[in-house]
Motif scaffolding. Structure first.
Motif, PDB file in Angstrom:
ATOM      1  N   VAL A  10       0.827  -1.204   0.000  1.00 48.59           N
ATOM      2  CA  VAL A  10       0.000   0.000   0.000  1.00 48.59           C
ATOM      3  C   VAL A  10       0.867   1.262   0.000  1.00 48.59           C
ATOM      4  O   VAL A  10       0.530   2.263  -0.628  1.00 48.59           O
ATOM      5  N   ARG A  11       2.003   1.194   0.674  1.00 49.46           N
ATOM      6  CA  ARG A  11       2.879   2.358   0.784  1.00 49.46           C
ATOM      7  C   ARG A  11       3.651   2.617  -0.505  1.00 49.46           C
ATOM      8  O   ARG A  11       3.956   3.768  -0.830  1.00 49.46           O
ATOM      9  N   ASP A  12       3.949   1.556  -1.268  1.00 54.67           N
ATOM     10  CA  ASP A  12       4.795   1.716  -2.450  1.00 54.67           C
ATOM     11  C   ASP A  12       4.042   1.407  -3.752  1.00 54.67           C
ATOM     12  O   ASP A  12       3.620   2.301  -4.463  1.00 54.67           O
ATOM     13  N   LYS A  13       3.833   0.133  -4.034  1.00 54.44           N
ATOM     14  CA  LYS A  13       3.288  -0.282  -5.321  1.00 54.44           C
ATOM     15  C   LYS A  13       1.898   0.274  -5.586  1.00 54.44           C
ATOM     16  O   LYS A  13       1.586   0.691  -6.717  1.00 54.44           O
ATOM     17  N   TYR A  14       1.034   0.292  -4.566  1.00 56.26           N
ATOM     18  CA  TYR A  14      -0.352   0.718  -4.762  1.00 56.26           C
ATOM     19  C   TYR A  14      -0.647   2.066  -4.103  1.00 56.26           C
ATOM     20  O   TYR A  14      -1.776   2.353  -3.751  1.00 56.26           O
ATOM     21  N   LYS A  15       0.356   2.899  -3.965  1.00 58.28           N
ATOM     22  CA  LYS A  15       0.141   4.174  -3.277  1.00 58.28           C
ATOM     23  C   LYS A  15      -0.776   5.098  -4.072  1.00 58.28           C
ATOM     24  O   LYS A  15      -1.582   5.833  -3.489  1.00 58.28           O
ATOM     25  N   ASP A  16      -0.697   5.063  -5.402  1.00 56.34           N
ATOM     26  CA  ASP A  16      -1.588   5.917  -6.204  1.00 56.34           C
ATOM     27  C   ASP A  16      -3.028   5.423  -6.111  1.00 56.34           C
ATOM     28  O   ASP A  16      -3.969   6.217  -6.004  1.00 56.34           O
ATOM     29  N   TYR A  17      -3.203   4.112  -6.153  1.00 60.64           N
ATOM     30  CA  TYR A  17      -4.541   3.538  -6.081  1.00 60.64           C
ATOM     31  C   TYR A  17      -5.196   3.824  -4.731  1.00 60.64           C
ATOM     32  O   TYR A  17      -6.400   4.060  -4.653  1.00 60.64           O
ATOM     33  N   SER A  18      -4.400   3.799  -3.669  1.00 61.82           N
ATOM     34  CA  SER A  18      -4.933   4.002  -2.317  1.00 61.82           C
ATOM     35  C   SER A  18      -4.927   5.453  -1.882  1.00 61.82           C
ATOM     36  O   SER A  18      -5.267   5.761  -0.736  1.00 61.82           O
ATOM     37  N   GLY A  19      -4.549   6.350  -2.780  1.00 64.69           N
ATOM     38  CA  GLY A  19      -4.489   7.761  -2.415  1.00 64.69           C
ATOM     39  C   GLY A  19      -3.266   8.090  -1.567  1.00 64.69           C
ATOM     40  O   GLY A  19      -3.262   9.071  -0.825  1.00 64.69           O
ATOM     41  N   ASP A  20      -2.232   7.261  -1.692  1.00 64.09           N
ATOM     42  CA  ASP A  20      -0.987   7.442  -0.921  1.00 64.09           C
ATOM     43  C   ASP A  20      -1.287   7.585   0.570  1.00 64.09           C
ATOM     44  O   ASP A  20      -0.668   8.400   1.272  1.00 64.09           O
ATOM     45  N   LEU A  21      -2.199   6.775   1.049  1.00 61.44           N
ATOM     46  CA  LEU A  21      -2.698   6.884   2.419  1.00 61.44           C
ATOM     47  C   LEU A  21      -1.615   6.679   3.464  1.00 61.44           C
ATOM     48  O   LEU A  21      -1.496   7.444   4.424  1.00 61.44           O
ATOM     49  N   TYR A  22      -0.785   5.645   3.265  1.00 67.01           N
ATOM     50  CA  TYR A  22       0.188   5.306   4.304  1.00 67.01           C
ATOM     51  C   TYR A  22       1.371   6.267   4.359  1.00 67.01           C
ATOM     52  O   TYR A  22       2.177   6.191   5.292  1.00 67.01           O
ATOM     53  N   ASN A  23       1.480   7.139   3.363  1.00 62.37           N
ATOM     54  CA  ASN A  23       2.541   8.157   3.396  1.00 62.37           C
ATOM     55  C   ASN A  23       2.010   9.526   3.826  1.00 62.37           C
ATOM     56  O   ASN A  23       2.760  10.503   3.826  1.00 62.37           O
TER      57      ASN A  23
END
Length: 455
Positions: A10-23
């Motif tokens: 979620v933090r790296d590969k899917y950060k755009d899909y998740s809205g960069d939530l974990y960053n």
């Protein structure tokens, strides 16, 4: 999040899909088991949300109903409830069926905990809704009463989203939910309900097991019959295994009789090895369950318990040679010390976990090793000592005794599920101790007969 790979993805590969939530600067992603984190955390929160925190993947294999889940037990809800600020909220999302069971059980858990926390009117603190098309429902539990304005806001939000209100503080809701939240004799209602919806505890954390054993094979027993496939297959499998055991245990007996081997006096020894097979696994499985909270992750509990049990029992097996030849006096000393140690651990394990819970992980692992090693060491004695006695038998009979131990070791893993569901893992631990006690009695009989023969 318990899985570090999920956080990484979620933090790296899917950060755009998740809205960069974990960053996000206001988001702190913690890799930990939720219960362990809540118990160790000293912070208070405005809201604690459980939205899709588990998976039904196991249901495809029929095993979902047997999955242990420590997020929906009474102790779990109490842990999270106590981490709320005054006026804070717990939010759970679970399935809503036409014949309610998941949300019903969650309501039963909430009622039990809130009443124990001193809440007199539980219904004033909860709000529930059904998303309808998505089969999910939501349970909101407030630390304090939901006032009239909050209730109106929740109802408006629910209607705006196209959801259906199923129970509120002030109005009548669906009959089943109102009953389980307000009925004076709720325990009797739960006992007579179609499904098992009693509040689950950490000792028996099978939240997703709703089946009544008496109705397990009914064709029209609730929606999503995949929930019942696991229990059905377990029952069928156990029956099949029992028949196979009877069949394959009779074949060696017949062959041994043809060779002139007298079997009548060997049955207590066979029972001894059967008891050892049951007892060892019962104790091991119960300890795994108890140490999940202390170590903070099921993987750690499994790895530590297996490693310590195998190593310590192996050392005990080697040391047991010093107690040969086995007689009744030595038998009493060995089993007496082992059973007393097991009883002490049974009553002390919860206190140990609570005392060391906030310690660093390395310290908690060390404590686990120190606590388990002595008991596991002693549990390594009975099998080799039994083999020293059975070694006087004909070679084929020795193999037969060994097979009894192996068979009951396998049987114990499935049997422990039944015991844990009905009596909790504490009951599994007690069953293990009782199996050792019975094994002691059988060996006592064998040694007494030997002493009489030799005398």
């Amino acid at each position: 999040e318990i899985n570090p790979l999920i956080v990484e993805e979620v933090r790296d590969k899917y950060k755009d899909y998740s809205g960069d939530l974990y960053n996000h600067p206001k988001v702190n992603a913690v890799v930990a088991e939720g219960r362990n984190f809540a118990r160790r955390s000293g912070e208070k929160y405005d809201a604690i949300i459980f939205s899709g925190v588990d998976t039904v993947t196991g249901s495809q294999a029929g095993s979902f109903s047997f999955a242990e889940n420590f997020l929906y037990t009474k102790e779990a809800l109490r842990d999270f409830y106590q981490r709320l600020k005054p006026g804070g909220y717990l939010y759970y999302m679970r399935f809503v069926f036409d014949q309610p069971r998941e949300m019903m059980r969650l309501c039963a858990v909430a009622r039990s905990v809130l009443e124990e926390e001193g809440v007199k009117n539980v219904k004033q603190c909860v709000f529930g809704f059904d998303t309808k098309d998505w089969i999910y429902g939501g349970l909101i539990v407030k630390k304090g009463e939901i006032d009239a304005q909050e209730e109106r806001d929740l109802q408006l939000a629910t209607k705006r989203l196209g959801y259906e209100v199923i129970f509120t503080p002030s109005a009548k809701g669906r009959k089943e939910y109102d009953t389980i939240l307000t009925h004076k004799n709720v325990d009797e209602y739960i006992r007579n309900y179609t499904f098992c919806v009693h509040p689950v505890t950490d000792d028996s954390p099978f939240f997703f097991f709703y089946a009544r054993w008496s109705r397990l094979f009914d064709k029209d027993y609730g929606e999503m019959p995949v929930y019942w496939e696991g229990p059905r297959m377990l029952v069928i499998g156990l029956v099949a295994v029992l028949w196979l055991f009877l069949f394959f245990s009779l074949i060696p007996a017949r062959q041994l009789r043809k060779r002139g081997v007298e079997l009548k006096g060997h049955y207590p020894m066979l029972g001894y090895f059967a008891c050892l097979g049951l007892a060892y696994l019962f104790v091991e499985i119960a300890l795994m369950n108890k140490l999940i909270f202390l170590l903070g992750h099921p993987f750690f509990a499994l790895a530590v318990i297996l490693a310590v049990m195998l190593v310590a029992s192996g050392v005990g097996s080697v040391v047991s040679e010093r107690f040969l030849p086995l007689d009744r006096s030595r038998l009493v000393k060995i089993f007496g010390v082992m059973i007393v140690a097991q009883i002490a651990l049974l009553f002390g394990i919860d206190w140990i976990c609570a005392t060391w819970l906030t310690a660093p992980l390395a310290t908690r692992i060390a404590v686990s090793v120190v606590v388990i090693f002595p008991v596991a060491f002693l549990m390594g004695f009975p099998f080799p000592l039994g083999m020293s006695v059975v070694g006087k038998w004909p070679e084929q009979a020795v193999a037969w005794a060994w097979s009894f131990n192996g068979y009951f070791s396998v049987l114990s893993s499935a049997t422990s599920i039944f015991l844990a569901i009905e009596f909790g893992f504490r009951g599994v631990f007690i069953a293990g101790i009782l199996a050792y006690v019975i094994g002691f009695g059988l060996m006592w009989k064998v040694l007494g007969k030997e002493e009489t023969t030799n005398g």
